[in-house]
Design a protein around this motif. Sequence first.
Motif, PDB file in Angstrom:
ATOM      1  N   UNK A  49     -58.010 -20.732 -25.185  1.00 38.32           N
ATOM      2  CA  UNK A  49     -57.593 -21.520 -23.974  1.00 38.32           C
ATOM      3  C   UNK A  49     -57.729 -22.990 -23.927  1.00 38.32           C
ATOM      4  N   UNK A  50     -58.573 -23.400 -24.901  1.00 40.51           N
ATOM      5  CA  UNK A  50     -58.718 -24.888 -24.718  1.00 40.51           C
ATOM      6  C   UNK A  50     -57.351 -25.519 -25.589  1.00 40.51           C
ATOM      7  N   UNK A  51     -56.966 -24.969 -26.597  1.00 39.56           N
ATOM      8  CA  UNK A  51     -55.733 -24.997 -27.157  1.00 39.56           C
ATOM      9  C   UNK A  51     -54.347 -25.120 -26.209  1.00 39.56           C
ATOM     10  N   UNK A  52     -54.463 -24.016 -25.368  1.00 38.02           N
ATOM     11  CA  UNK A  52     -53.397 -23.910 -24.232  1.00 38.02           C
ATOM     12  C   UNK A  52     -53.264 -25.242 -23.372  1.00 38.02           C
ATOM     13  N   UNK A  53     -54.580 -25.665 -22.948  1.00 39.61           N
ATOM     14  CA  UNK A  53     -54.661 -26.575 -21.935  1.00 39.61           C
ATOM     15  C   UNK A  53     -55.233 -27.958 -22.574  1.00 39.61           C
ATOM     16  N   UNK A  54     -55.062 -28.000 -23.932  1.00 46.01           N
ATOM     17  CA  UNK A  54     -55.144 -29.306 -24.417  1.00 46.01           C
ATOM     18  C   UNK A  54     -56.727 -29.893 -24.162  1.00 46.01           C
ATOM     19  N   UNK A  55     -57.577 -28.704 -24.245  1.00 41.15           N
ATOM     20  CA  UNK A  55     -58.909 -29.142 -23.806  1.00 41.15           C
ATOM     21  C   UNK A  55     -59.730 -29.463 -25.126  1.00 41.15           C
ATOM     22  N   UNK A  56     -59.316 -29.306 -26.506  1.00 45.62           N
ATOM     23  CA  UNK A  56     -60.246 -29.175 -27.724  1.00 45.62           C
ATOM     24  C   UNK A  56     -61.072 -30.541 -27.674  1.00 45.62           C
ATOM     25  N   UNK A  57     -60.602 -31.578 -27.563  1.00 45.38           N
ATOM     26  CA  UNK A  57     -61.459 -32.694 -27.834  1.00 45.38           C
ATOM     27  C   UNK A  57     -62.629 -32.911 -26.810  1.00 45.38           C
ATOM     28  N   UNK A  92     -64.347 -30.272 -25.668  1.00 48.57           N
ATOM     29  CA  UNK A  92     -65.082 -29.363 -25.290  1.00 48.57           C
ATOM     30  C   UNK A  92     -66.764 -29.406 -25.417  1.00 48.57           C
ATOM     31  N   UNK A  93     -67.250 -30.539 -25.851  1.00 50.64           N
ATOM     32  CA  UNK A  93     -68.594 -30.845 -25.559  1.00 50.64           C
ATOM     33  C   UNK A  93     -68.964 -31.790 -24.713  1.00 50.64           C
ATOM     34  N   UNK A  94     -67.968 -32.226 -23.672  1.00 54.88           N
ATOM     35  CA  UNK A  94     -68.250 -33.229 -22.474  1.00 54.88           C
ATOM     36  C   UNK A  94     -68.934 -32.326 -21.177  1.00 54.88           C
ATOM     37  N   UNK A  95     -69.578 -33.061 -20.617  1.00 53.95           N
ATOM     38  CA  UNK A  95     -69.939 -32.604 -19.282  1.00 53.95           C
ATOM     39  C   UNK A  95     -68.892 -32.944 -18.360  1.00 53.95           C
ATOM     40  N   UNK A  96     -68.817 -31.941 -17.370  1.00 50.63           N
ATOM     41  CA  UNK A  96     -67.955 -32.191 -16.195  1.00 50.63           C
ATOM     42  C   UNK A  96     -67.806 -33.575 -15.677  1.00 50.63           C
ATOM     43  N   UNK A  97     -68.988 -34.134 -15.671  1.00 46.04           N
ATOM     44  CA  UNK A  97     -69.313 -35.710 -14.857  1.00 46.04           C
ATOM     45  C   UNK A  97     -68.338 -36.725 -15.937  1.00 46.04           C
ATOM     46  N   UNK A 107     -71.514 -27.834 -20.354  1.00 44.35           N
ATOM     47  CA  UNK A 107     -70.177 -28.593 -20.977  1.00 44.35           C
ATOM     48  C   UNK A 107     -69.203 -27.996 -20.814  1.00 44.35           C
ATOM     49  N   UNK A 108     -68.094 -28.446 -21.343  1.00 46.58           N
ATOM     50  CA  UNK A 108     -66.658 -27.729 -20.935  1.00 46.58           C
ATOM     51  C   UNK A 108     -66.560 -26.133 -21.420  1.00 46.58           C
ATOM     52  N   UNK A 109     -67.149 -26.129 -22.898  1.00 45.83           N
ATOM     53  CA  UNK A 109     -67.126 -24.987 -23.537  1.00 45.83           C
ATOM     54  C   UNK A 109     -67.891 -24.027 -22.874  1.00 45.83           C
ATOM     55  N   UNK A 110     -69.118 -24.436 -22.549  1.00 44.26           N
ATOM     56  CA  UNK A 110     -69.891 -23.552 -21.597  1.00 44.26           C
ATOM     57  C   UNK A 110     -69.617 -23.204 -20.394  1.00 44.26           C
TER      58      UNK A 110
END
Lengths: 366, 277
Positions: free
Chosen positions: A117-125, A127-132, A91-94
Amino acid sequence: MASIDIRNVRKNFGVVSVLHGVDLSIENGEFVVLVGPSGCGKSTLLRMIAGLEEVTEGEIRIDGMRVNERAPKDRDIAMVFQSYALYPHMNVAENMSYGLRIRKAAREKITAAVSNAARKLELQPLLARRPKALSGGQRQRVAMGRAIVRQPKAFLFDEPLSNLDARLREQMRAEIKKLHRDLGATSIYVTHDQIEAMTLADRIVAMHEGVVQQVGSPLELYDRPANLFVAGFIGSPAMNFLSARYEVGAGTAGARLPDGTLIGLSSGYQLEEGAAVTLGIRPEHVEMSPASESRLRATVDLIEPTGFGIILHLGLHGLPFNVFTLDRAALTAGPTVTVAFPPQHLHLFDETGMRAFETSPQKGKG
Amino acid sequence: MNSYSTFGTALHRLAILCYVLFALFPLFWLLKVSVTPNDLLYSEGVRMWPSRMSFEHFRFVLAHSAFPVFFRNSMIVAGATAVIVTLLASLSGYALSRFTFRGKYWLVALMLLTQMFPLVMLVAPIFKMLSPLGLTNSLTGLVVVYTAFNIPFATFLMQSFFDGIPRELEEAAKIDGATRFMAFRQIVLPLTLPGIAATLGFVFTAAWSELLFALMLISGNSAATFPVGLLTFVSKFSVDFGQMMAAGVLALVPACLFFLFIQRYLVQGLTAGAVKG
Ligand SMILES: Nc1ncnc2c1ncn2[C@@H]1O[C@H](COP(=O)(O)OP(=O)(O)OP(=O)(O)O)[C@@H](O)[C@H]1O
Ligand SMILES: [Mg+2]
């Protein structure tokens, strides 16, 4: 953060020589953009810096240390690929923490780095998703995130935005610029996109067929291209070229076009009288319906409004010639127009395609 | 055009149905005979299902024949072959997919060449080779032979799966700090699970049902595998079809279970080459 030195680097794939001796010094914190036509060796150079391709000859130094023989993992650099190359089974965090995890960083440190990094790039929501399950733009941001969590010595980007649509590309371009401003990390960025190169670069490196053509600030390359290749490559729509002969009169210099028109130049050049030259002028610098003496008559072939301005495709003595203007009156131009070339915007190239030097040097270096 | 395409679809489905029926009918017959009591086997004529079902054959096969030994032997041979082949084929397939090395072309050509001979030709030489090594009449010998025969195809199969995984993933891992082997184990291998499942399944079934070498290299019941064991139901004067079929049905069970287990990966796996990873 680090400096990167590339010294006379060559690359052969079997018998094919791809890079013919590249020299480049990149300073700590600098943002360098590599541009050039497809197949000129930009990716190859980048991959050599990353350690993904062997160096055939020459030397690459990171922070003064020779790294030719070092594995990628020991170079402490990060790379963002055009295809993003996210690990599909993580997933994104991994994905973002992979580099830290295999370096056995402390768990708290990893969590902190990822959330930062997630905050900088607005990726917090996400984090648990797969790239797909991500859109192209989100994937791109994850790829950026994966690069920044490790706080590497340098960032390498290989056309990171070329798979995005125009709007997203603009947005990410600004984000990359902000990111660089915040992190101040040494970055090498490969792109085809003029605007990306002009807007992001501290320095642009223009390459052609495995040879560096010119290195300089974006405006240097735009204002004083070192040769015909750079002149034609930088700028869009591209610079117009006309063949002419160099002439010196009493105190004034000029370029004589084949039809006999004399184009006035702003200074003398270090050229022989009668030397064959190529005259270059950017479409945005051509004057329309001028009062000037050295004006030329051209036929209008096509009018392209871009919204912001208008591109006129003209025929000048049968050769294609472009003009870019903000004047909406040009929309109804035709069937012929008169154009003139302001001397201060003319570029002169000698027979070998190199920029001709003025006899009385202008401001700035030549 | 629409009615034509409906018609085409119907025809297509019908063709598939015919094929499936054709393929499954022997299995159905196997099951039918295995539950038919002996006294009805020849007396009822051709019927789709016996008028009276019985599991006597199964009981006999499990309790009074050497079948459990065959079954165990087959499990050992097929299981070991599948695991060893898949392991080796993963490594060699990876090498073929990712490395350029001298002699690669010839290696591939040689592996293809091994696939061209009818196995019957090789029985005698193989027997000659194995016998001084004490590997005839042993399960180890069978595993060695099956492994050797299955590796080339399994290697090509695995290679195609590795080819489907973008190199850039590994490169990203290497830049992230992984060694080549770590990138292989942590990035490539998990993505190749479908391929591994497909290879495991393919090799397992091939080894499970192999008869020729098992028959030639093994004598006696103690090391016989189940296909050889089936032949023990053929005596000089009669064939005990009921028991044979019951043994056959039982032999299907592990293969079915195995495929049920890997099916999830397999469906992905067999299409994995088609879509970009
Ligand atoms: N592994 C390889 N084997 C042989 N030739 C290669 C290999 N990789 C690249 N090349 C050649 O090297 C040259 C430079 O390739 P490179 O990928 O660096 O170009 P590029 O400038 O990145 O082009 P693009 O803008 O299209 O990405 C090309 O002519 C390419 O065909
Ligand atoms: Mg490239």
